[in-house]
Design a protein around this motif. Sequence first.
Motif, PDB file in Angstrom:
ATOM      1  N   UNK A  89       0.816  -1.215   0.000  1.00  0.00           N
ATOM      2  CA  UNK A  89       0.000   0.000   0.000  1.00  0.00           C
ATOM      3  C   UNK A  89       0.849   1.264   0.000  1.00  0.00           C
ATOM      4  N   UNK A  90       2.115   1.139   0.407  1.00  0.00           N
ATOM      5  CA  UNK A  90       2.954   2.320   0.575  1.00  0.00           C
ATOM      6  C   UNK A  90       3.903   2.501  -0.600  1.00  0.00           C
ATOM      7  N   UNK A  91       4.338   3.754  -0.783  1.00  0.00           N
ATOM      8  CA  UNK A  91       5.166   4.097  -1.927  1.00  0.00           C
ATOM      9  C   UNK A  91       6.642   3.814  -1.669  1.00  0.00           C
ATOM     10  N   UNK A  92       7.121   4.047  -0.447  1.00  0.00           N
ATOM     11  CA  UNK A  92       8.545   3.875  -0.164  1.00  0.00           C
ATOM     12  C   UNK A  92       8.933   2.398  -0.161  1.00  0.00           C
ATOM     13  N   UNK A  93      10.197   2.146  -0.503  1.00  0.00           N
ATOM     14  CA  UNK A  93      10.676   0.782  -0.695  1.00  0.00           C
ATOM     15  C   UNK A  93      11.642   0.312   0.392  1.00  0.00           C
ATOM     16  N   UNK A  94      11.908   1.143   1.378  1.00  0.00           N
ATOM     17  CA  UNK A  94      12.823   0.751   2.453  1.00  0.00           C
ATOM     18  C   UNK A  94      12.286   1.209   3.801  1.00  0.00           C
ATOM     19  N   UNK A  95      12.835   0.646   4.862  1.00  0.00           N
ATOM     20  CA  UNK A  95      12.413   1.021   6.211  1.00  0.00           C
ATOM     21  C   UNK A  95      12.796   2.480   6.463  1.00  0.00           C
ATOM     22  N   UNK A  96      11.808   3.264   6.939  1.00  0.00           N
ATOM     23  CA  UNK A  96      12.033   4.689   7.158  1.00  0.00           C
ATOM     24  C   UNK A  96      11.713   5.062   8.606  1.00  0.00           C
ATOM     25  N   UNK A  97      12.570   5.856   9.240  1.00  0.00           N
ATOM     26  CA  UNK A  97      12.242   6.341  10.581  1.00  0.00           C
ATOM     27  C   UNK A  97      11.087   7.329  10.521  1.00  0.00           C
ATOM     28  N   UNK A  98      10.168   7.242  11.464  1.00  0.00           N
ATOM     29  CA  UNK A  98       9.115   8.253  11.536  1.00  0.00           C
ATOM     30  C   UNK A  98       9.309   9.024  12.845  1.00  0.00           C
ATOM     31  N   UNK A  99       8.286   9.530  13.439  1.00  0.00           N
ATOM     32  CA  UNK A  99       8.399  10.303  14.678  1.00  0.00           C
ATOM     33  C   UNK A  99       8.870  11.735  14.416  1.00  0.00           C
ATOM     34  N   UNK A 141       6.104  11.522 -11.809  1.00  0.00           N
ATOM     35  CA  UNK A 141       7.112  11.088 -10.846  1.00  0.00           C
ATOM     36  C   UNK A 141       6.699  11.498  -9.436  1.00  0.00           C
ATOM     37  N   UNK A 142       7.397  10.930  -8.463  1.00  0.00           N
ATOM     38  CA  UNK A 142       7.127  11.252  -7.059  1.00  0.00           C
ATOM     39  C   UNK A 142       7.245  12.761  -6.833  1.00  0.00           C
ATOM     40  N   UNK A 143       8.341  13.335  -7.293  1.00  0.00           N
ATOM     41  CA  UNK A 143       8.590  14.767  -7.087  1.00  0.00           C
ATOM     42  C   UNK A 143       7.547  15.630  -7.790  1.00  0.00           C
ATOM     43  N   UNK A 144       7.232  15.303  -9.051  1.00  0.00           N
ATOM     44  CA  UNK A 144       6.252  16.092  -9.809  1.00  0.00           C
ATOM     45  C   UNK A 144       4.869  16.008  -9.179  1.00  0.00           C
ATOM     46  N   UNK A 145       4.526  14.828  -8.671  1.00  0.00           N
ATOM     47  CA  UNK A 145       3.220  14.664  -8.028  1.00  0.00           C
ATOM     48  C   UNK A 145       3.090  15.583  -6.820  1.00  0.00           C
ATOM     49  N   UNK A 173      12.942  20.188   5.025  1.00  0.00           N
ATOM     50  CA  UNK A 173      14.249  19.997   4.382  1.00  0.00           C
ATOM     51  C   UNK A 173      14.687  18.532   4.433  1.00  0.00           C
ATOM     52  N   UNK A 174      14.292  17.827   5.468  1.00  0.00           N
ATOM     53  CA  UNK A 174      14.630  16.403   5.619  1.00  0.00           C
ATOM     54  C   UNK A 174      13.520  15.491   5.084  1.00  0.00           C
ATOM     55  N   UNK A 175      12.340  16.053   4.883  1.00  0.00           N
ATOM     56  CA  UNK A 175      11.178  15.247   4.544  1.00  0.00           C
ATOM     57  C   UNK A 175      10.831  15.271   3.060  1.00  0.00           C
ATOM     58  N   UNK A 176      11.356  16.289   2.332  1.00  0.00           N
ATOM     59  CA  UNK A 176      11.046  16.363   0.902  1.00  0.00           C
ATOM     60  C   UNK A 176      11.787  15.251   0.159  1.00  0.00           C
ATOM     61  N   UNK A 177      11.245  14.856  -0.969  1.00  0.00           N
ATOM     62  CA  UNK A 177      11.772  13.722  -1.727  1.00  0.00           C
ATOM     63  C   UNK A 177      13.227  13.920  -2.145  1.00  0.00           C
ATOM     64  N   UNK A 178      14.101  12.924  -1.925  1.00  0.00           N
ATOM     65  CA  UNK A 178      13.842  11.679  -1.188  1.00  0.00           C
ATOM     66  C   UNK A 178      13.966  11.906   0.319  1.00  0.00           C
ATOM     67  N   UNK A 234       3.131  10.796   0.603  1.00  0.00           N
ATOM     68  CA  UNK A 234       4.344  10.958  -0.201  1.00  0.00           C
ATOM     69  C   UNK A 234       5.328  11.845   0.545  1.00  0.00           C
ATOM     70  N   UNK A 235       6.597  11.731   0.181  1.00  0.00           N
ATOM     71  CA  UNK A 235       7.631  12.527   0.840  1.00  0.00           C
ATOM     72  C   UNK A 235       7.324  14.022   0.721  1.00  0.00           C
ATOM     73  N   UNK A 236       7.221  14.695   1.849  1.00  0.00           N
ATOM     74  CA  UNK A 236       7.042  16.137   1.866  1.00  0.00           C
ATOM     75  C   UNK A 236       5.645  16.634   1.565  1.00  0.00           C
ATOM     76  N   UNK A 237       4.696  15.723   1.325  1.00  0.00           N
ATOM     77  CA  UNK A 237       3.371  16.156   0.890  1.00  0.00           C
ATOM     78  C   UNK A 237       2.603  16.865   2.007  1.00  0.00           C
TER      79      UNK A 237
END
Length: 350
Positions: free
Chosen positions: A36-46, A282-286, A198-203, A155-158
Motif C-alpha cells: 500500500x505504501x510508496x517507499x521501498x525501504x524502512x524509514x524512521x518516523x516520529x 514522478x514522485x517529485x512532480x506529483x 528539508x529532511x522530509x522532501x523527496x527523497x 508521499x515525501x514532503x506532501x
Amino acid sequence: MVYLTLFLCFVTSILITPLIKKLAIKIGATDQPNSRKVHQKVMPRLGGLAIYFSFLVGYLILRPVSDDYNVFAILLGGLIVIITGVLDDIIELSPKLKLLGQLVAAGIVVIYGGIQVEYITLPFGGELNFGYLSIPITIIWIVGITNAINLIDGLDGLAAGVSSISLITISGMAIFKGDIFVMSIGLILLGSTLGFLLYNFYPAKIFMGDSGALFLGYMISVLSLLGFKNVTVISFIVPIIILGVPISDTLFAIIRRIVNKQSISAPDKSHLHHCLLNLGYSHRKTVLMIYGMSAMFGLVAVIFSMATMWVSFIVVLALLLAIEIIVEKIGLVGKEYRPILNMLQGIRMK
C-alpha cells in the motif's frame, strides 16, 4: 520579533530533526514498506516531535497571548494529540484509540477553552445560531481536519508542504485582520514545519509520522477556527477553501469507502497522490503538482475573503467546476461516483 522567532524555529527544527531520526531508529519507530505504501525501504518516523519541540521553542520565546482565546487549552490539546501520534508511531494504536485521543484534545479546546463556532451571519440579514450544535460541529471540524492532513501524508514532503501553504495563507490573512495571536502561532508553526521539510522532501530521510500529521492537522484546524469563527457565511467558507486539497481528498475517500462497503478508516491507494502517480507522474512532480493545487486554493481563499457576495459566489462555482474537471481527468473517482460528476457537469453546462 515574530519573524526572528520564525527563523529561530526554522533553525531549531533543522538541528533537532537528525536527533529525532536517531531516536526513532533506536526505539523502533519505523515505517515498514508494504504493497500500500510508496517507499521501498524502512524509514524512521516520529518526525512530528521535531516540529512540536521547535514549535514549543518558538512559543516560549514569543509567548503570544490573547484576551479572546484560552491559550492553555490549545497547548494542552496539542500535547494530547502529539502523545497520541507518538504512541501510534511507536506501537501503532488502533483507529479507535487514535480517534479517542483526537476527541479528547478537541473536547478540551471546545468545552474547556470555549472555542466554538456559535453562529454565522446570513448574507441577506439575520443570524444562524447553532445553539447546542455548536460544540459537536466544532469538534467535528477539528477532528475532521486533523484526519484530513493525516490522510494526505502519503508521499515525501506532501503533508508538510500542504500544511505550510495553509499556514502561510492563514497567517497572511491574520496579518490583514490584525489578529496578532493567530499570526504569531501560525508563523512559528510554519518555521518549525519548513525546517523539518528539508529532511522530509523527496527523497525523504525521515517521515513525520502520525505525530506530525495529527499535530499539524490539529493546530491548523484550531487556527482556522480562531481566525474565522462567528462571522458571515462568506467568511465561514474561507477556511474550507484554504484546506481544499485535504478536505476534498478526504471527502472522496469517505465516499469511496462507503460505496465499496469498507470501513471509513480502511486504507487504500486511490488518494489524489496515488492517482497522479498512476498517471505516470514522478514522485517529485506529483508532490509539486499538489503544492500548486494547495497554493491555488489559498489564493482563491484570499480573493474570496475580499470580494463581494456575488463575486464570492462566482469564485466558489468556478472552484467547484475546477475540482470536477480535476477529479474526472485524473480518475480520483470511479464509475460508482458518476451521479456526483454528472451533477457537477450539469452545473458547468449551465
